[in-house]
Structure formats: structure tokens, C-alpha cells
Design an enzyme around this catalytic site. Structure first.
Site, mmCIF file in Angstrom:
data_model
loop_
_atom_site.group_PDB
_atom_site.id
_atom_site.type_symbol
_atom_site.label_atom_id
_atom_site.label_comp_id
_atom_site.label_asym_id
_atom_site.label_seq_id
_atom_site.Cartn_x
_atom_site.Cartn_y
_atom_site.Cartn_z
ATOM 1 N N SER A 257 0.827 -1.200 0.000
ATOM 2 C CA SER A 257 0.000 0.000 0.000
ATOM 3 C C SER A 257 0.870 1.263 0.000
ATOM 4 O O SER A 257 1.686 1.418 -0.889
ATOM 5 C CB SER A 257 -0.955 -0.059 1.184
ATOM 6 N N LYS A 261 4.016 2.041 -2.632
ATOM 7 C CA LYS A 261 4.392 3.240 -3.401
ATOM 8 C C LYS A 261 5.864 3.534 -3.090
ATOM 9 O O LYS A 261 6.667 3.853 -3.974
ATOM 10 C CB LYS A 261 3.537 4.450 -2.987
ATOM 11 N N TRP A 348 -10.078 0.054 -4.710
ATOM 12 C CA TRP A 348 -9.504 1.368 -4.374
ATOM 13 C C TRP A 348 -8.122 1.513 -5.019
ATOM 14 O O TRP A 348 -7.724 2.591 -5.447
ATOM 15 C CB TRP A 348 -9.421 1.456 -2.842
ATOM 16 N N HIS A 399 -7.794 -5.821 0.842
ATOM 17 C CA HIS A 399 -6.533 -5.076 0.957
ATOM 18 C C HIS A 399 -5.700 -5.576 2.134
ATOM 19 O O HIS A 399 -6.062 -5.357 3.297
ATOM 20 C CB HIS A 399 -6.913 -3.605 1.153
HETATM 21 C C1 GTR Z 1 -5.384 4.425 1.943
HETATM 22 C C2 GTR Z 1 -4.815 5.275 0.829
HETATM 23 C C3 GTR Z 1 -4.121 4.397 -0.155
HETATM 24 C C4 GTR Z 1 -3.213 3.373 0.494
HETATM 25 C C5 GTR Z 1 -3.743 2.854 1.812
HETATM 26 C C6 GTR Z 1 -2.734 2.148 2.706
HETATM 27 O O1 GTR Z 1 -6.123 5.119 2.838
HETATM 28 O O2 GTR Z 1 -5.863 5.978 0.250
HETATM 29 O O3 GTR Z 1 -3.434 5.161 -1.122
HETATM 30 O O4 GTR Z 1 -1.935 3.848 0.631
HETATM 31 O O5 GTR Z 1 -4.308 3.836 2.586
HETATM 32 O O6 GTR Z 1 -1.569 2.540 2.767
HETATM 33 O O7 GTR Z 1 -3.142 1.202 3.368
#
Ligand code: GTR
Length: 422
Positions: A257, A261, A348, A399
């Protein structure tokens, strides 16, 4: 109506369909579960989670320079286009690491050669960064297997969750960093806690490494928190390459996540990383921004103003004006191995946009003589695809980063680093 009378109608309909789909059979492989599409669309009605609503877009060509010149060979890639893309990312997206000088030292605070009931050697190392009387310490935990010949290929996790997830005592075990399972497969496994470098909150860059190194006033391309974490991963690598138990050419940077990045950026900025693994990194990670699917640039900039540089805000709702897209960030890892993973309910983070970006790195990999050409159609859920130096899977579920994801990361590492290991 008999067959001969309806045949022209059928032919006409098929021709129409062919034309409407651009003449290409639309086998897109994996499809988002309808239930997930419905749920996401209901909870965020202003955003798009439906494939049919993705706008048409044109991706910037990784092999065309800003002055229009085409990249003809590897030399031109390394000398002109690669630095140009990196510079675009620094200037417009993640920001630039300040040039402030600092001192760095390693303190090995603990060595246990009988960790995990004798299966591994544990080292806990403090990487201490100091400047003008102030200092910051990044704790690196490293396990290497005792049963295999050293040095070993090693995974370095950027831990963006609670510090207990990377517990060196192993009282707390987590699939997020499944150290026992990685050791059992003969790999080393390391991790640091991202908050050691910079806390994940908008504090106007008052704390963490920003407090030590930032120049004031901060320019619009000053590094954000994600660039700071990626820099922290490189400081861990500074130690790892000095440790005789670790194969310094085979350190994979792994992140989930926001950590994913960060892993993509770390692999792009620091070519000493031998592999990049991005798990469900989504917007401004693996996902193509121009698809405007799931989280968008405006949404991420508003929710996390500290992640990127100030300049990135100019691209809120203007993705098509970005001089880059995620296939270019990924291409900066080429010709080194690159792995991308998604989860089927994690719309997402746009699984298809992440896969397509990986697919669109193919011209760069080919130019660098590491042909890696995954097809445009996605594999079904839970099926891993590996082509040359790139690999991908979309796991069923939500996720997260689980043991089943790590198992596929290791399968990929077996395939590209230990040919014939499986
Ligand atoms: C979310 C964000 C994502 C992702 C995620 C995470 O809220 O919108 O871009 O990075 O968090 O890191 O779990």
C-alpha cells in the site's frame, strides 16, 4: 424466421461489435467481483469503480524523450531518458531529497545466532543519522537462515503498520512479515519501521528526518514523507550491503500500500536494490493515474497532504497533464526484477490499472535485453504470471499482505534469482 434470413443480421451485429471494440477481442482476463464494484460505488459515488467508465487516455511513451527524440539503445536510456523520468518524478510527484550533509553510523545492538530455535541468526542494527547535534535512529531487524550457505538473497520490508508486525523476539507473529516462512525457504528477511524515519502524519514536516535535513523555506519540490521512507530504505541497504550474510546484489525492497508506493520509488532511486515488490500500492504507486479508477490524485493529495511534494497538487483532477504515469516509475526498476500484486476486492487500488502499467514496461525491458512481456489480459485470481523479469498476481480477497502473497514473491525470486530452485 429461418437461418438464411437472420444470417445477414447476425453478420451485421458481429461487424458492429468488432468495430465497437476497436477490432480487438476484449478478453480482459480477471474481472472485478460485482459485489465489490457495487459496494465501492455506493460508498464513494463520486469515484469510478467500473471498467466501462474508464475514460480513454494516452500514456506518455517511456521511450520518447521530452525533446521528442526516441530512445534507440540502452546507453541513451541510461544517460538521457532514465535520468529525465527520475527527475520528472522528483519535480512533480515525490519531491527531491535535500543535499544537506549528514553523518551515518551503524550500531549492532544485538546478535542472536540461535534465533527461531536455531533456524536463523538475528541482528538488530541501529542506523544512526546525525547532523549538528541532532540525531535520528532507524532500527533494522534482520534474520538470515542458518541452514543455507551465505550470503543469501534478502527481502527488506518497509513496515508501514504497527511495529509489532516486525517483532524480532517473534513473540508476535504476523503474516505481514512472515519471517519463519521466509527463513524456511532459504531467504533472509529484514524490516524497518517507517515511523523511525518520518511519522505518517501531516506535521508540516517538523519532525523525523525532515527536522534534521530539510532546507527552509521548503521548496515546492521538497521531498514528502514517501520519499523520506524510500530514503530510509536506502539507509537500511547501506547497512545490508556491508553484512557478509546478505547477498548485496539480491536485496528486494518490499512494501504494501503506502509502503508499496515507497518500494517502487526506492527501487527507482536506488539501483542497488536487486528487486522491487509492490503489493496493492494503488494511486501514485502501481496504478495508472490516467484511468481515474478508484483513488485519484485529488483524493490522495487531500487525504495525505504530506506524502508527496507541493507541486503534485497541481495535478488534482488533471491526471492527463502529468508528464509521467506509473508504467514509467516501474520502468525505472528495469532491467532488474519487478513484482506487482493486487487483491481482487481492493478496487480502491485498481488491480487492472496496476497490471496494465506493468504490461507497459515491456518496451523498456526489451531495450535493456531483459524481455519481459506479460500479456495485456490479466491472469485469473490466485494465478501467478511470470515473464522474464516481471511477475504479477491478483489474490482473492481484500486489501492486505498475507503469507500467500509472500509465497508468490518467493516463487518469483526463485524463478529469477535461483533458476531451477523449484
Ligand atoms: C489508503 C490510501 C491508499 C493506500 C492505503 C494504505 O487510505 O488511500 O493510497 O496507501 O491507505 O496505505 O493502506
Amino acid at each position: 424466421m429461418n437461418v438464411s434470413t437472420i444470417r445477414p443480421a447476425i453478420t451485421f451485429f458481429l461487424c458492429f461489435l468488432f468495430a465497437a471494440t476497436g477490432g480487438v477481442a476484449q478478453d480482459q482476463g480477471w474481472r472485478a467481483p460485482e459485489e465489490a464494484v457495487r459496494k465501492m460505488s455506493e460508498s464513494r459515488p463520486h469515484l469510478n469503480f467500473r471498467e466501462e467508465n474508464v475514460p480513454s487516455y494516452t500514456l506518455p511513451d517511456p521511450l520518447t524523450c521530452l525533446d521528442g527524440e526516441k530512445v534507440k539503445n540502452a546507453k541513451m536510456w541510461y544517460q538521457k531518458r532514465r535520468p529525465e523520468i527520475l527527475e520528472l518524478y522528483r519535480q512533480h510527484v515525490f519531491g527531491r531529497v535535500p543535499t544537506t550533509p549528514y553523518e551515518q553510523r551503524f550500531n549492532v545492538v544485538n546478535i542472536d545466532r540461535q534465533a527461531m530455535n536455531g533456524a536463523a541468526t538475528l541482528k538488530e542494527v541501529d542506523i544512526v543519522i546525525s547532523r549538528e547535534g541532532k540525531s535520528l535512529s532507524i532500527r533494522l531487524n534482520l534474520f538470515t537462515p542458518n541452514a543455507v550457505k551465505k550470503p543469501v538473497p534478502t527481502f527488506l520490508l518497509i513496515n508501514n503498520r504497527g511495529v509489532e508486525n516486525i517483532d524480532p523476539t517473534r513473540k508476535h507473529k504476523s503474516q505481514f512479515w512472515p519471517a519463519e516462512e521466509v527463513i524456511a525457504r532459504g531467504y533472509g528477511i529484514a524490516a524497518f519501521y517507517n515511523a523511525d524515519v518520518d511519522q505518517d502524519k501531516f506535521d508540516h514536516f517538523q519532525g523525523g528526518i525532515h527536522e534534521l535535513l530539510d532546507k527552509q523555506p521548503r521548496p515546492d519540490d521538497a521531498w514528502g514523507t514517501i520519499a523520506a521512507w524510500a530514503w530510509g530504505a536506502s539507509r537500511c541497504l547501506d547497512y545490508l550491503v556491508t553484512d557478509g550474510d546478505v547477498d548485496k546484489k539480491k536485496v528486494a525492497v518490499v512494501g504494501h500500500s503506502r509502503g508499496g508506493k515507497t518500494a517502487l520509488l526506492a527501487g527507482a532511486e536506488d539501483t542497488r536494490f536487486g528487486m522491487t515488490i509492490s503489493n496493492e500500492s494503488g494511486c501514485t504507486g502501481a496504478a495508472l493515474a490516467r484511468r481515474k479508477f478508484g483513488e485519484t490524485v485529488a483524493v490522495i493529495n487531500r487525504a495525505f497532504p504530506h506524502w508527496f511534494c507541493t507541486n503534485y497538487k497541481q495535478y488534482n483532477d488533471r491526471e492527463d497533464e502529468l508528464p509521467v504515469d506509473s508504467h514509467m516509475l516501474m520502468a525505472l526498476t528495469a532491467p532488474r526484477p519487478l513484482y506487482v500484486a493486487s487483491a481482487s476486492e481492493d478496487l480502491w487500488a485498481d488491480p487492472r490499472g496496476s497490471y496494465l502499467a506493468l504490461h507497459h514496461t515491456k518496451d523498456v525491458y526489451r531495450l535493456l535485453k531483459a524481455p519481459s512481456d506479460i500479456p495485456e489480459a490479466m491472469p485469473p485470481a490466485n494465478q501467478q504470471v511470470i515473464s522474464g523479469k516481471v511477475g504479477y498476481h491478483v489474490r482473492d480477497g481484500s486489501h492486505n499482505m498475507l503469507l500467500e502473497d509472500w509465497e508468490r514473491f518467493m516463487n518469483f525470486a526463485d524463478a529469477v534469482w535461483r533458476k531451477g530452485a523449484r
